[in-house]
Design an enzyme around this catalytic site. Structure first.
Site, PDB file in Angstrom:
ATOM      1  N   THR A 174       0.847  -1.191   0.000  1.00 53.32           N
ATOM      2  CA  THR A 174       0.000   0.000   0.000  1.00 53.32           C
ATOM      3  C   THR A 174       0.876   1.231   0.000  1.00 53.32           C
ATOM      4  O   THR A 174       1.948   1.251   0.606  1.00 53.32           O
ATOM      5  CB  THR A 174      -0.938   0.062   1.224  1.00 53.32           C
ATOM      6  OG1 THR A 174      -0.149   0.264   2.409  1.00 53.32           O
ATOM      7  CG2 THR A 174      -1.765  -1.193   1.360  1.00 53.32           C
ATOM      8  N   GLU A 175       0.407   2.281  -0.684  1.00 53.19           N
ATOM      9  CA  GLU A 175       1.241   3.475  -0.798  1.00 53.19           C
ATOM     10  C   GLU A 175       1.333   4.249   0.518  1.00 53.19           C
ATOM     11  O   GLU A 175       2.196   5.120   0.665  1.00 53.19           O
ATOM     12  CB  GLU A 175       0.724   4.389  -1.916  1.00 53.19           C
ATOM     13  CG  GLU A 175      -0.658   4.956  -1.690  1.00 53.19           C
ATOM     14  CD  GLU A 175      -1.171   5.687  -2.929  1.00 53.19           C
ATOM     15  OE1 GLU A 175      -1.300   6.910  -2.851  1.00 53.19           O
ATOM     16  OE2 GLU A 175      -1.413   5.036  -3.960  1.00 53.19           O
ATOM     17  N   ASN A 176       0.461   3.927   1.479  1.00 49.45           N
ATOM     18  CA  ASN A 176       0.579   4.592   2.776  1.00 49.45           C
ATOM     19  C   ASN A 176       1.572   3.885   3.703  1.00 49.45           C
ATOM     20  O   ASN A 176       1.697   4.246   4.872  1.00 49.45           O
ATOM     21  CB  ASN A 176      -0.796   4.730   3.444  1.00 49.45           C
ATOM     22  CG  ASN A 176      -1.504   3.412   3.654  1.00 49.45           C
ATOM     23  OD1 ASN A 176      -1.165   2.430   3.021  1.00 49.45           O
ATOM     24  ND2 ASN A 176      -2.478   3.393   4.542  1.00 49.45           N
TER      25      ASN A 176
END
Length: 211
Positions: free
Chosen positions: A48-50
């Site tokens: 996930t990009e977070n």
């Protein structure tokens, strides 16, 4: 004639096509459903990009941790060996070619694989590019999940995108409610059709199709 695919059925098809051992990012919207259909034996690692590597399926009510969410802010679970890192490191993974597959939503996909998924160009629309450009450019394969036709009936699989572009020639496969389309070298191949005949499809799309 088979009924058109539901979102969960589309997600199951995407999940089945992800190679074993792949590192994968799932974009906001329909793509997040893919996590619920991956099989343990595929050994797929979700990014996930977070800043999470090893994201699992959507969390059941008794599993919810408000700090563990996917791109669509839906609570998810960890998988064994899950790790966390800075947002910048996450984007470094995306931009550095370390992801095997990303699955994104789309407003339009062109016959040459161009992708438009962050802005319709409408004056009142809110641009929402997020990490889509980084994913479309950095991932080795880009799959799209979308309805084949917009609410007004216009096709989303088009000869040329008219919305602002996210990536050039990046989409290799489009999973839609009316079937799956392979895109390569400017050619769109029909892999499967649901809820529409080939003649009906040809009448509604301006894109040359092959089997």
């Amino acid at each position: 004639m088979s009924e058109r695919l539901t979102r969960d059925e589309m997600a199951a098809l995407v999940a089945a096509d992800i190679p074993a051992g792949a590192y994968v990012n799932l974009g906001i919207g329909q793509p997040t459903l893919v996590a619920d259909h991956l099989r343990p034996e595929q050994d797929v690692t979700l990014h996930t990009e977070n800043g999470m590597l090893g994201m699992g399926r959507a969390a059941h009510p008794d599993e919810v941790d408000p700090d563990l969410i996917n791109a669509g802010k839906v609570p998810v679970v960890e998988t064994p060996g899950c790790s966390y890192f800075h947002h910048a490191d996450s984007f470094g993974m995306m931009r550095g070619g370390h992801l095997d597959v990303c699955v994104l939503g789309a407003f339009q996909v062109a016959a040459n694989g161009d992708l438009a998924n962050w802005h319709t160009g409408a004056p009142d629309a809110i641009p929402a590019v997020g990490g889509a450009m980084d994913l479309a450019t950095g991932a080795k394969s880009v799959f799209v999940m979308m309805s084949l036709f917009a609410k007004d009936g216009s096709p989303k699989l088009v000869p040329q995108c008219t919305y602002p572009l996210t990536g050039l020639g990046c989409v290799s496969r489009a999973y839609t409610d009316h079937g799956v389309f392979e895109i390569a070298d400017g050619v769109v191949r029909v892999r499967d059709l649901r809820g529409i005949t080939r003649d009906e499809l040809a009448a509604r799309l301006d894109v040359p199709l092959t089997d």
